[in-house]
Every structure is written in C-alpha cells, then in structure tokens.
Design an enzyme around this catalytic site. Structure first.
Site, PDB file in Angstrom:
ATOM      1  N   ASN A  40      35.099  36.423  63.246  1.00 41.41           N
ATOM      2  CA  ASN A  40      33.922  36.376  62.365  1.00 41.41           C
ATOM      3  C   ASN A  40      34.328  36.868  60.969  1.00 41.41           C
ATOM      4  OD1 ASN A  40      34.325  38.930  63.472  1.00 41.41           O
ATOM      5  ND2 ASN A  40      32.159  39.426  63.686  1.00 41.41           N
ATOM      6  N   ALA A  87      34.170  33.356  53.481  1.00 42.63           N
ATOM      7  CA  ALA A  87      35.564  32.953  53.699  1.00 42.63           C
ATOM      8  C   ALA A  87      35.755  32.368  55.096  1.00 42.63           C
ATOM      9  CB  ALA A  87      36.487  34.157  53.508  1.00 42.63           C
ATOM     10  N   GLY A 113      31.976  29.368  54.923  1.00 43.35           N
ATOM     11  CA  GLY A 113      31.686  28.624  53.695  1.00 43.35           C
ATOM     12  C   GLY A 113      30.222  28.726  53.270  1.00 43.35           C
ATOM     13  N   ARG A 114      29.413  29.492  54.019  1.00 42.70           N
ATOM     14  CA  ARG A 114      27.994  29.605  53.660  1.00 42.70           C
ATOM     15  C   ARG A 114      27.827  30.387  52.355  1.00 42.70           C
ATOM     16  NH1 ARG A 114      25.502  32.420  58.859  1.00 42.70           N
ATOM     17  NH2 ARG A 114      27.486  33.525  58.679  1.00 42.70           N
ATOM     18  N   LYS A 148      35.085  43.716  42.199  1.00 44.84           N
ATOM     19  CA  LYS A 148      34.377  42.646  41.484  1.00 44.84           C
ATOM     20  C   LYS A 148      33.606  43.130  40.253  1.00 44.84           C
ATOM     21  CE  LYS A 148      34.120  38.865  44.460  1.00 44.84           C
ATOM     22  NZ  LYS A 148      33.424  37.830  45.177  1.00 44.84           N
ATOM     23  N   VAL A 192      39.297  44.059  39.239  1.00 45.38           N
ATOM     24  CA  VAL A 192      38.787  43.223  38.142  1.00 45.38           C
ATOM     25  C   VAL A 192      39.153  41.750  38.312  1.00 45.38           C
ATOM     26  CG1 VAL A 192      38.635  45.112  36.459  1.00 45.38           C
ATOM     27  CG2 VAL A 192      40.802  43.858  36.708  1.00 45.38           C
ATOM     28  N   GLN A 208      33.935  43.389  58.750  1.00 46.41           N
ATOM     29  CA  GLN A 208      32.495  43.456  58.446  1.00 46.41           C
ATOM     30  C   GLN A 208      32.221  44.678  57.548  1.00 46.41           C
ATOM     31  OE1 GLN A 208      33.220  42.829  62.224  1.00 46.41           O
ATOM     32  NE2 GLN A 208      33.546  40.883  61.244  1.00 46.41           N
ATOM     33  N   GLY A 232      36.626  37.187  57.551  1.00 48.03           N
ATOM     34  CA  GLY A 232      37.469  36.359  56.696  1.00 48.03           C
ATOM     35  C   GLY A 232      37.950  37.251  55.570  1.00 48.03           C
ATOM     36  N   HIS A 233      39.220  37.598  55.596  1.00 46.10           N
ATOM     37  CA  HIS A 233      39.770  38.522  54.602  1.00 46.10           C
ATOM     38  C   HIS A 233      40.698  37.754  53.659  1.00 46.10           C
ATOM     39  CE1 HIS A 233      38.985  42.229  57.393  1.00 46.10           C
ATOM     40  NE2 HIS A 233      37.905  41.542  57.099  1.00 46.10           N
ATOM     41  N   THR A 234      40.348  37.774  52.370  1.00 45.38           N
ATOM     42  CA  THR A 234      41.068  36.954  51.399  1.00 45.38           C
ATOM     43  C   THR A 234      42.071  37.774  50.609  1.00 45.38           C
ATOM     44  OG1 THR A 234      38.972  35.791  51.143  1.00 45.38           O
ATOM     45  CG2 THR A 234      40.696  35.248  49.551  1.00 45.38           C
ATOM     46  N   LYS A 280      38.000  43.822  51.415  1.00 46.95           N
ATOM     47  CA  LYS A 280      38.892  44.644  52.254  1.00 46.95           C
ATOM     48  C   LYS A 280      40.306  44.060  52.312  1.00 46.95           C
ATOM     49  CE  LYS A 280      35.898  44.041  55.588  1.00 46.95           C
ATOM     50  NZ  LYS A 280      34.786  43.451  54.848  1.00 46.95           N
ATOM     51  N   ASP A 337      32.566  41.460  53.357  1.00 41.94           N
ATOM     52  CA  ASP A 337      33.104  40.694  52.228  1.00 41.94           C
ATOM     53  C   ASP A 337      33.231  41.518  50.951  1.00 41.94           C
ATOM     54  OD1 ASP A 337      33.097  38.540  53.971  1.00 41.94           O
ATOM     55  OD2 ASP A 337      31.106  37.869  53.329  1.00 41.94           O
ATOM     56  N   GLU A 338      33.485  42.803  51.103  1.00 41.28           N
ATOM     57  CA  GLU A 338      33.604  43.689  49.935  1.00 41.28           C
ATOM     58  C   GLU A 338      34.931  43.472  49.218  1.00 41.28           C
ATOM     59  OE1 GLU A 338      33.011  44.721  53.017  1.00 41.28           O
ATOM     60  OE2 GLU A 338      31.058  45.726  53.068  1.00 41.28           O
TER      61      GLU A 338
HETATM   62  P1  GDP Z   1      36.695  40.910  52.857  1.00 39.54           P
HETATM   63  O1  GDP Z   1      36.067  40.207  54.012  1.00 39.54           O
HETATM   64  O2  GDP Z   1      36.143  42.277  52.656  1.00 39.54           O
HETATM   65  O3  GDP Z   1      38.197  40.928  52.934  1.00 39.54           O
HETATM   66  O4  GDP Z   1      36.308  40.082  51.561  1.00 39.54           O
HETATM   67  P2  GDP Z   1      36.324  38.461  51.420  1.00 39.54           P
HETATM   68  O5  GDP Z   1      37.722  38.019  51.285  1.00 39.54           O
HETATM   69  O6  GDP Z   1      35.497  37.831  52.467  1.00 39.54           O
HETATM   70  O7  GDP Z   1      35.507  38.293  50.081  1.00 39.54           O
HETATM   71  C1  GDP Z   1      35.897  38.838  48.878  1.00 39.54           C
HETATM   72  C2  GDP Z   1      36.045  37.693  47.871  1.00 39.54           C
HETATM   73  O8  GDP Z   1      36.120  38.233  46.573  1.00 39.54           O
HETATM   74  C3  GDP Z   1      37.340  36.915  48.057  1.00 39.54           C
HETATM   75  O9  GDP Z   1      37.132  35.597  47.635  1.00 39.54           O
HETATM   76  C4  GDP Z   1      38.315  37.632  47.129  1.00 39.54           C
HETATM   77  O10 GDP Z   1      39.375  36.806  46.690  1.00 39.54           O
HETATM   78  C5  GDP Z   1      37.390  37.973  45.981  1.00 39.54           C
HETATM   79  N1  GDP Z   1      37.711  39.204  45.239  1.00 39.54           N
HETATM   80  C6  GDP Z   1      38.193  40.375  45.708  1.00 39.54           C
HETATM   81  N2  GDP Z   1      38.225  41.297  44.710  1.00 39.54           N
HETATM   82  C7  GDP Z   1      37.747  40.688  43.601  1.00 39.54           C
HETATM   83  C8  GDP Z   1      37.494  41.118  42.272  1.00 39.54           C
HETATM   84  O11 GDP Z   1      37.707  42.263  41.888  1.00 39.54           O
HETATM   85  N3  GDP Z   1      36.972  40.191  41.403  1.00 39.54           N
HETATM   86  C9  GDP Z   1      36.700  38.916  41.778  1.00 39.54           C
HETATM   87  N4  GDP Z   1      36.187  38.098  40.864  1.00 39.54           N
HETATM   88  N5  GDP Z   1      36.933  38.479  43.023  1.00 39.54           N
HETATM   89  C10 GDP Z   1      37.422  39.361  43.924  1.00 39.54           C
HETATM   90  P1  IMO Z   2      34.324  40.384  56.883  1.00 36.98           P
HETATM   91  O1  IMO Z   2      35.291  41.165  57.733  1.00 36.98           O
HETATM   92  C1  IMO Z   2      30.207  39.164  56.157  1.00 36.98           C
HETATM   93  C2  IMO Z   2      27.652  38.589  59.664  1.00 36.98           C
HETATM   94  C3  IMO Z   2      27.195  37.179  59.980  1.00 36.98           C
HETATM   95  C4  IMO Z   2      25.866  37.458  60.646  1.00 36.98           C
HETATM   96  C5  IMO Z   2      26.136  38.742  61.422  1.00 36.98           C
HETATM   97  C6  IMO Z   2      26.500  38.521  62.885  1.00 36.98           C
HETATM   98  O2  IMO Z   2      34.894  39.157  56.295  1.00 36.98           O
HETATM   99  O3  IMO Z   2      33.644  41.269  55.896  1.00 36.98           O
HETATM  100  P2  IMO Z   2      28.590  37.545  64.197  1.00 36.98           P
HETATM  101  O4  IMO Z   2      29.438  36.336  63.963  1.00 36.98           O
HETATM  102  O5  IMO Z   2      29.341  38.822  64.146  1.00 36.98           O
HETATM  103  O6  IMO Z   2      27.759  37.413  65.426  1.00 36.98           O
HETATM  104  O7  IMO Z   2      27.546  37.558  62.969  1.00 36.98           O
HETATM  105  O8  IMO Z   2      27.219  39.374  60.760  1.00 36.98           O
HETATM  106  N1  IMO Z   2      29.108  38.754  59.551  1.00 36.98           N
HETATM  107  C7  IMO Z   2      29.763  38.939  58.390  1.00 36.98           C
HETATM  108  N2  IMO Z   2      29.295  38.933  57.119  1.00 36.98           N
HETATM  109  N3  IMO Z   2      31.509  39.427  56.405  1.00 36.98           N
HETATM  110  C8  IMO Z   2      31.976  39.451  57.669  1.00 36.98           C
HETATM  111  O9  IMO Z   2      33.245  39.862  57.961  1.00 36.98           O
HETATM  112  C9  IMO Z   2      31.095  39.165  58.734  1.00 36.98           C
HETATM  113  N4  IMO Z   2      31.229  39.086  60.076  1.00 36.98           N
HETATM  114  C10 IMO Z   2      30.006  38.846  60.561  1.00 36.98           C
HETATM  115  O10 IMO Z   2      27.060  36.405  58.823  1.00 36.98           O
HETATM  116  O11 IMO Z   2      24.898  37.759  59.677  1.00 36.98           O
HETATM  117 MG    MG Z   3      35.096  38.382  54.429  1.00 35.69          MG
END
Ligand code: GDP
Ligand code: IMO
Ligand code: MG
Length: 423
Positions: free
Chosen positions: A38, A299, A302-303, A331, A413, A224, A40-42, A16, A13-14
C-alpha cells in the site's frame, strides 16, 4: 546501538522514501517495520525517479543492508516487480536484501477480499489501495496467516490451498460482483514465490539483536503516517497496522529501551488520499495550487491526493504518540507564491475551542481555527543552505518549532536527494 526511527506524522506520503535515502549513508541497516505494498516511497537522484513499495529505501546505497521486518506484509507478485526494476538499474540486492521469516504473505485471495469488502461498503468505503492489506492483517491477528517461513516447510502448498479455499468461500458471503480468474492469479503468484525464495530469509529479530550488540547503526523506516495508525488514526479510515513508534518495536522485535532518535517527517501543508475526515482540507484555488505545484498524486494508485493547510493540532498529537525527537519539514518549495499561509492551531469542537485531537474529527463536529502568516515568493528549489531561505519561511519554521516544542532539522525544497537543507 540504539535504533533510530523515521515515521510519517500525517496521512502518509510525507516524503519518507526521500529522507531515508538521504540518511542511509549514516546507517548500516535500513529496516521496514510495517505496512506493505500500500506504501509508495519515491526517491529521486541523478535525474531519475524510483518508487519502492515493500523494499526499504536504502536499497540504492552500496553498503547498506535492507531488511523487511516481521511486521510487514509482502505480496510476492509486487515484490518480484520491484526486484525487476532494480535489475533494470543493475542494483545488486542479492547480498543485502533480507526478509524476516515472520513477515506475513499477501495471497491473491487477500486482494480479492479487499476488493469485495470495499465494494460492499459503497459510499462508506475506506478508499483502500486494494493491495490486500486489511485481509492479510486480519488473518495475522486471527491466527490464520501464512508467513515467509512457511515457504520453507513441506506442507506449504496444502496450507496455501486450505486458506485460499476458505477465502473463496468468504468472498461468496459478500453481496457484490467480483470478477476474477484465480487460476491465472495463482500462476503469477507461484512464479513470484520462486523469485522470492532466491532471497535470504532470516530470523530478523535475532539478526537485529546481534547487529545492535556489534554496534551497527539501524534506521527503521515507517510506512503510511500516524493519522492512518490502526489505534490512533482516524478510525475506521486508517490502515491495518500500527504506523507509530510502537509499531517499530513489534514490527522488528526491538525493545522500547533500545529506541534512539524518533525522526518525525511532515509536509509543510497536509495531504490525504482515500476517504476519511480532514479538517483543514481545501476545496478552493489554494488547494488546487498545492495539488498542481506539489504534483499530489499517489505513488501507488495514481489517485489525486486531497490537499489542505498544515494542521498543528493533529501534528502535535502525532509528535506526542511517537515521542518525536527531531522534525523534518518537506515540500517547503510548494508553498512559494502564496501571499498568506494558514496554520491550524486549534479546533472549534462542538462550539468550544480545543487544542487536542478529539475522538471524532468529522466536519460536523470540528472546524479549524487558523493563524495567518506571511508567505514568500522566492523559488527555493535551487537553495542549499539555511542562510538562503527567505525570512518569511524562517518565521514559518520558528513558529512551528515553538508550537511543537521540537527542532526542525531538515527542510526539503524539492524531490531530489540534493534538494535537502540541514539545519
Ligand atoms: P512517502 O510515501 O512518504 O515516501 O512519500 P511519497 O513518495 O509517496 O510522496 C512524496 C512525493 O513528494 C514524491 O513524489 C516525492 O518525490 C516528492 N517530494 C519529496 N520531497 C519533496 C520536496 O521537498 N519538494 C517537492 N516538490 N517534492 C518532494
Ligand atoms: P506511504 O507509505 C498514503 C491509505 C489509503 C486508504 C487507507 C487504507 O506511501 O505513505 P489500505 O490499502 O492500507 O487498506 O488503505 O490508507 N494509505 C496511504 N495513504 N500513503 C500511504 O503509504 C498509504 N497506505 C495506505 O489511501 O485511505
Ligand atoms: Mg507514499
């Protein structure tokens, strides 16, 4: 041409999805190499938010080819839902979304096995997303799995039945009460398979090889993060694939000497969702502020995500394992308003100061040692050039670059595509 990689350096969830979308205009092909739904890329653009689980994050760009590689595990039901969302937005994917014949399929019974395994673990549960990831990769390495290419074979249904029956027997071995109606799940599954079969299945390693030969540019998208890697993450609280750079070689069939830049992405602080150790985790007001301002909710599930300060011991480790060549910090805007920022630069490990990631980072063995830095108050979300960034943020960036011995080339940002500062 070499294949560039984009990987998460923390616990996922960085951001990506956002950065792959931002960079897609520079590439011909975007290829996911591991994980499954597993993830969720936003992505946010034109005032709208999109969440992708299996489909690569380049799909909204007209000209990019999006490839789901052999290292990915696919749940047809979730994939179909993703396609329906794209249909609603009138995104044309038919000619530019390809799936590797060697990608493994998540069966409904894989999801049930995931639930049974987690329920049986009680307090020791992994905190899985329950998407069937672990059981599907177990069948892959156990040489029992079913692949996309199997859908094109005549004996597919027999193979499916045999594996699903075996899974049902396995569910019975767990001493837990899992309620399910397999007939219903199968109706949904077989319907989704029909949709999946309308897409183009390819021998993706050959496709990528030829594309490289033709000078096409390719970006491999990770899922991940490095600390969830099956080998190098905080085992057993990890996912079931190699999320690190090596996973791109096996997950796409790209030779190690054909890898170009390794783009490592991290949040300006740290989050984790699910169970497992997290040395810099905060349980105070600061953590609550990160969670609220950063809207830190998963994403996919919802946790609520656990929040804490940036951990440079873990980040350095991730840079090493991946051979990161460029960093991207996400962020930064969420940290506006903190008077003082803390960065973990070493661990107190069983009474000794260490600056590498040890075998065990459980709280009874490890406590973080922090360097404090001055915070900033400015709202960053409207800034669009590096010259506008406050001095305290530039000091924070300089400090990280020195510690990590790498350049931070993007500072994000805000969630929108436009809220991206190139340095
Ligand atoms: P991913 O799994 O690495 O693609 O990341 P996620 O989508 O799960 O989580 C990143 C969250 O941070 C999403 O809700 C994005 O919309 C949000 N996001 C990404 N970059 C920024 C940022 O620079 N600032 C803020 N406030 N939100 C961001
Ligand atoms: P993105 O690509 C954050 C975590 C789960 C759990 C562990 C194992 O959006 O960054 P799994 O379903 O693979 O058996 O879960 O890994 N996890 C993630 N945490 N972002 C993800 O993907 C994740 N995919 C799995 O919460 O701790
Ligand atoms: Mg994610």
């Amino acid at each position: 041409m070499a294949v560039d990689l984009l990987l998460g350096l923390q616990w996922g969830d960085e951001g990506k999805g956002k950065i792959v979308d931002v960079l897609t205009s520079k590439y011909n092909i975007i290829a996911r190499f591991q994980g499954g739904p597993n993830a969720g890329h936003t992505l946010v653009f034109n005032g709208k938010k999109h969440v992708l689980h299996t489909i690569p994050s380049g799909i909204f760009h007209e000209n990019a080819i999006n490839l789901v590689g052999n290292g990915v595990v696919i749940d047809p039901v979730i994939f179909k839902k993703e396609l329906e969302k794209l249909d609603e937005q009138s995104v044309n994917y038919k000619d530019k979304l390809f799936i590797s014949r060697k990608a493994h399929i998540i069966l409904p019974t894989h999801r049930l096995l995931d639930a049974a395994s987690e329920a049986s673990k009680g307090k020791a549960k992994i905190g899985s997303t329950l998407k069937g990831i672990g059981p599907t990769y177990m069948d892959k390495t156990g040489r029992n799995g079913l692949r996309i290419g199997d859908l094109e074979l005549e004996d597919w249904e027999e193979k499916y039945r045999a594996l699903a029956d075996k899974h049902e027997a396995m569910i019975g071995f767990y001493d837990v009460d899992i309620q399910y109606n397999l007939a219903e799940l199968e109706t949904e599954f077989f319907k989704a398979l029909k949709t999946l079969k309308s897409l183009k299945f390819i021998d993706s390693e050959e496709y990528i090889f030829q594309a490289q030969k033709e000078g096409k540019s390719i970006l491999a998208e990770g899922a991940q993060g490095s600390l969830l890697d099956i080998d190098f993450g905080t085992y057993p609280f990890v996912t079931s694939s190699n999320t690190t750079a090596a996973g791109a070689c096996t997950g796409l069939g790209v030779a190690p000497n054909k890898i170009g830049d390794v783009l490592g992405i991290f949040k300006a602080y740290t989050t984790r969702v699910g169970s497992g150790p997290f040395p810099t985790e905060l349980f105070d007001e600061d953590g609550a502020t990160m969670s609220r301002v950063g809207n830190e909710f998963g994403a996919t599930t919802g946790r609520a995500r656990r929040c804490g300060w940036l951990d440079l011991v873990a980040l350095k480790y991730a840079c090493q394992i991946n051979g990161v060549t460029k960093l991207m910090m996400m962020k930064a805007d969420v940290l506006s308003g903190f008077k003082t920022l803390k960065v973990c630069t070493a661990y107190n490990y069983k009474g000794q100061t260490i600056d590498h990631l040890p075998f065990n980072i459980e709280p009874e063995n490890v406590s973080p040692i922090y360097t404090e830095m001055k915070g900033w108050n400015e709202d960053l979300t409207g800034m669009n050039s590096s010259s506008q960034l406050p001095k305290a943020l530039n000091d924070y960036i300089d400090f990280l670059e020195k510690e990590l011995e790498l350049s931070i080339t993007i500072v994000s940002v805000g969630p929108d595509r436009e809220q991206t500062i190139f340095r």
